[in-house]
Design an enzyme around this catalytic site. Sequence first.
Site, PDB file in Angstrom:
ATOM      1  N   PHE A 167      14.787  31.719 107.854  1.00 41.55           N
ATOM      2  CA  PHE A 167      13.192  31.911 108.271  1.00 41.55           C
ATOM      3  C   PHE A 167      12.424  30.575 108.929  1.00 41.55           C
ATOM      4  CE2 PHE A 167      12.316  30.759 103.870  1.00 41.55           C
ATOM      5  CZ  PHE A 167      11.180  29.923 104.107  1.00 41.55           C
ATOM      6  N   LYS A 191      21.188  36.984 115.170  1.00 40.44           N
ATOM      7  CA  LYS A 191      20.765  37.882 114.243  1.00 40.44           C
ATOM      8  C   LYS A 191      19.735  37.000 113.512  1.00 40.44           C
ATOM      9  CE  LYS A 191      20.234  38.499 110.143  1.00 40.44           C
ATOM     10  NZ  LYS A 191      18.930  38.597 109.370  1.00 40.44           N
ATOM     11  N   GLU A 194      14.853  38.229 109.324  1.00 40.83           N
ATOM     12  CA  GLU A 194      14.015  39.423 109.212  1.00 40.83           C
ATOM     13  C   GLU A 194      12.608  39.069 108.902  1.00 40.83           C
ATOM     14  OE1 GLU A 194      16.512  38.393 107.471  1.00 40.83           O
ATOM     15  OE2 GLU A 194      15.875  38.846 105.246  1.00 40.83           O
ATOM     16  N   SER A 244      20.513  29.934 103.122  1.00 43.60           N
ATOM     17  CA  SER A 244      20.666  29.506 101.591  1.00 43.60           C
ATOM     18  C   SER A 244      22.333  29.398 101.451  1.00 43.60           C
ATOM     19  CB  SER A 244      20.042  30.385 100.897  1.00 43.60           C
ATOM     20  OG  SER A 244      20.661  31.748 100.996  1.00 43.60           O
ATOM     21  N   CYS A 299      14.372  22.204 105.716  1.00 43.17           N
ATOM     22  CA  CYS A 299      15.730  22.035 105.082  1.00 43.17           C
ATOM     23  C   CYS A 299      15.723  20.177 104.805  1.00 43.17           C
ATOM     24  CB  CYS A 299      17.019  22.363 105.514  1.00 43.17           C
ATOM     25  SG  CYS A 299      17.138  21.720 107.480  1.00 43.17           S
ATOM     26  N   GLU A 399      16.773  23.908  94.459  1.00 46.82           N
ATOM     27  CA  GLU A 399      15.785  23.539  95.736  1.00 46.82           C
ATOM     28  C   GLU A 399      14.560  24.454  95.756  1.00 46.82           C
ATOM     29  OE1 GLU A 399      17.481  25.535  99.434  1.00 46.82           O
ATOM     30  OE2 GLU A 399      16.653  23.924 100.480  1.00 46.82           O
TER      31      GLU A 399
HETATM   32  P1  NAD Z   1      18.488  32.963 103.429  1.00 48.20           P
HETATM   33  O1  NAD Z   1      20.036  32.679 103.031  1.00 48.20           O
HETATM   34  O2  NAD Z   1      17.839  34.034 102.628  1.00 48.20           O
HETATM   35  O3  NAD Z   1      18.510  33.924 104.890  1.00 48.20           O
HETATM   36  C1  NAD Z   1      19.514  33.337 106.095  1.00 48.20           C
HETATM   37  C2  NAD Z   1      19.909  34.520 106.667  1.00 48.20           C
HETATM   38  O4  NAD Z   1      20.992  35.141 106.115  1.00 48.20           O
HETATM   39  C3  NAD Z   1      18.953  35.516 107.144  1.00 48.20           C
HETATM   40  O5  NAD Z   1      19.309  35.873 108.474  1.00 48.20           O
HETATM   41  C4  NAD Z   1      19.377  36.636 106.143  1.00 48.20           C
HETATM   42  O6  NAD Z   1      18.957  37.836 106.751  1.00 48.20           O
HETATM   43  C5  NAD Z   1      20.778  36.545 105.781  1.00 48.20           C
HETATM   44  N1  NAD Z   1      21.085  36.694 104.323  1.00 48.20           N
HETATM   45  C6  NAD Z   1      20.226  36.457 103.370  1.00 48.20           C
HETATM   46  N2  NAD Z   1      20.930  36.695 102.016  1.00 48.20           N
HETATM   47  C7  NAD Z   1      21.907  37.316 102.552  1.00 48.20           C
HETATM   48  C8  NAD Z   1      23.093  37.856 101.849  1.00 48.20           C
HETATM   49  N3  NAD Z   1      23.290  37.839 100.658  1.00 48.20           N
HETATM   50  N4  NAD Z   1      24.476  38.277 102.641  1.00 48.20           N
HETATM   51  C9  NAD Z   1      24.340  38.218 103.993  1.00 48.20           C
HETATM   52  N5  NAD Z   1      23.219  37.537 104.562  1.00 48.20           N
HETATM   53  C10 NAD Z   1      21.933  37.483 104.000  1.00 48.20           C
HETATM   54  O7  NAD Z   1      17.738  31.895 103.893  1.00 48.20           O
HETATM   55  P2  NAD Z   1      16.029  31.526 104.044  1.00 48.20           P
HETATM   56  O8  NAD Z   1      15.392  31.694 102.865  1.00 48.20           O
HETATM   57  O9  NAD Z   1      15.602  32.306 105.393  1.00 48.20           O
HETATM   58  O10 NAD Z   1      16.059  29.954 104.698  1.00 48.20           O
HETATM   59  C11 NAD Z   1      16.054  29.035 103.797  1.00 48.20           C
HETATM   60  C12 NAD Z   1      17.255  28.173 103.179  1.00 48.20           C
HETATM   61  O11 NAD Z   1      17.717  27.573 104.431  1.00 48.20           O
HETATM   62  C13 NAD Z   1      17.068  26.903 102.326  1.00 48.20           C
HETATM   63  O12 NAD Z   1      18.099  26.867 101.524  1.00 48.20           O
HETATM   64  C14 NAD Z   1      17.266  25.800 103.331  1.00 48.20           C
HETATM   65  O13 NAD Z   1      17.368  24.570 102.743  1.00 48.20           O
HETATM   66  C15 NAD Z   1      18.048  26.307 104.274  1.00 48.20           C
HETATM   67  N6  NAD Z   1      17.807  25.705 105.774  1.00 48.20           N
HETATM   68  C16 NAD Z   1      19.013  24.539 105.679  1.00 48.20           C
HETATM   69  C17 NAD Z   1      19.190  24.013 107.117  1.00 48.20           C
HETATM   70  C18 NAD Z   1      20.150  23.115 107.323  1.00 48.20           C
HETATM   71  O14 NAD Z   1      20.454  22.637 108.548  1.00 48.20           O
HETATM   72  N7  NAD Z   1      21.099  22.552 106.476  1.00 48.20           N
HETATM   73  C19 NAD Z   1      18.131  24.189 108.155  1.00 48.20           C
HETATM   74  C20 NAD Z   1      17.170  25.176 107.914  1.00 48.20           C
HETATM   75  C21 NAD Z   1      17.243  26.017 106.768  1.00 48.20           C
END
Ligand code: NAD
Length: 514
Positions: A167, A191, A194, A244, A299, A399
Amino acid sequence: LENCHLSTAIEPSWRQRNPQRVPNLIGGRFVDSQSFASIDVINPATQQVVSQVPLTTNEEFRAAVFAAKRAFPSWRDMPVTARQHIMFKLHELIRRDVEKLAFTISSEHGKTLKDAYGDVYRGLEVVEHATGMATLQMGEFVSNVSNGIDTYSIREPLGVCAGICPFNFPAMIPLWMFPIAVTCGNTFILKPSEKDPGASIILAELAMEAGLPNGVLNIVHGTNDIVNAICDDDNIRAISFVGSNTAGMHIYGRASAKGKRVQSNMGAKNHAIVMPDASIGATLNALVAAGFGAAGQRCMALSTVVFVGDSKSWENKLVELAKALKVNAGTEPDADLGPVISKQAKERVCRLIQTGVESGAKLLLDGRNVVVPGYEHGNFIGPTILSDVTSSMECYKEEIFGPVLLCMQADSLEEAINIINRNKYGNGASIFTTSGIAARKFQTEIEAGQVGINVPIPVPLPFFSFTGNKASFAGDLNFYGKAGVNFYTQIKTVTQQWKDLPSGGVSLAMPTSQ
Ligand code: NAD
């Protein structure tokens, strides 16, 4: 797959509904999902429902994959210069509509408008990079590897690739993915998160306007189920994931087991080391900007500072600067930081602050009870600073992803580097110093993907790769840069012989170049 078809009878309705439904993009058409299930996209400053994201049905997902598969051969065969031209046009159109994109990002994600412009412009750099794909994708050639024989390698696209987005950068991260993938000649299934899918839809509209043929970019929506469907589908060759660790490691494991390429950028705990000789004003400004910008939801946010030597005078000045920041809805012109993404995120951040206090950290600045006039229901947390933090505290190990800066102390650079290297994450780390010797030691010994030397958020421009170390990355080919092109291509090695072939008998021995 051949049997997949979609009813288009209700096609126009996604725009007309109130709140608007976020459409799927399948085979070049923005279509309303048949799904009854949807998730509200909520403005985190007001709690208003901005739109509803459907949980794309399995039939629609298969239709999107089919469209991408069908579009692949002719897209692959289009000259790379023609693909580049579409990226030039997309670049122009994103600039034209940057205001609309920034406003959508701010109202779905909550970040300030100024920061939302940055989100778009950092993604735009990747589109710009993709306009040079002919050079980036060049193969190699060795003439006369053996008498009359040449060998050359061609970087070919893989086929259908997919991207799963977080997000926190609703424009930049989709733009890390599809422009590189499609300009290499792949087709794509995106994708979006959401929580804030609006920017992805605008970007896709612009890509279509720029001339991207139908089916080259497709968009589906949902959460775990659609992600699992992406991991499992045999037609999808590669997955780019950012988000994540829980989701990233699941996707890495599940999709790798299916033989797919995966690049998975995950969580972070980025530290800054402040040496006693650091330039005071510039360092304080950098720490405040990188700690609290985007309400800490980057991030590459600097969430932990390790002061080498005395920390107290630094901490006092940090508190003064952080106190002056204006917390407000991102769309208000005076906002320095907006709300966090959801009520659950706010509760989680507040709980982690509390665990810090209970385990002995000092709360130098507490933003938990901030009230924003006119936006009383927003998920706001003001800048928060905890000092005397130790590596065993939960607030340090997790985090936080909120506007919380942790302060630690070390007696030497060596000790500060050791603290950072013991942390499980390795996304980014910075040092603030006027000593070249300290900076060089830090650069050599630190276990982090992005290293900053007097730079708080060292996100590389796209001709370098965005990397990650330890738990912050899984895979072996990073996003953008040379590695990004390698991720979305596979090598074909051709050996050709053009000479008058000798008529002497058959040899069954393994051919050698001797
Ligand atoms: P998130 O993992 O909750 O969601 C990311 C995507 O994965 C979404 O599209 C979501 O629908 C999907 N998803 C979530 N849980 C899932 C599961 N159990 N099974 C399958 N799909 C699932 O992450 P977020 O809260 O949207 O983003 C924040 C995280 O992203 C932080 O940890 C941040 O550090 C990380 N991030 C990392 C970078 C990088 O380049 N290292 C860049 C931006 C964000």
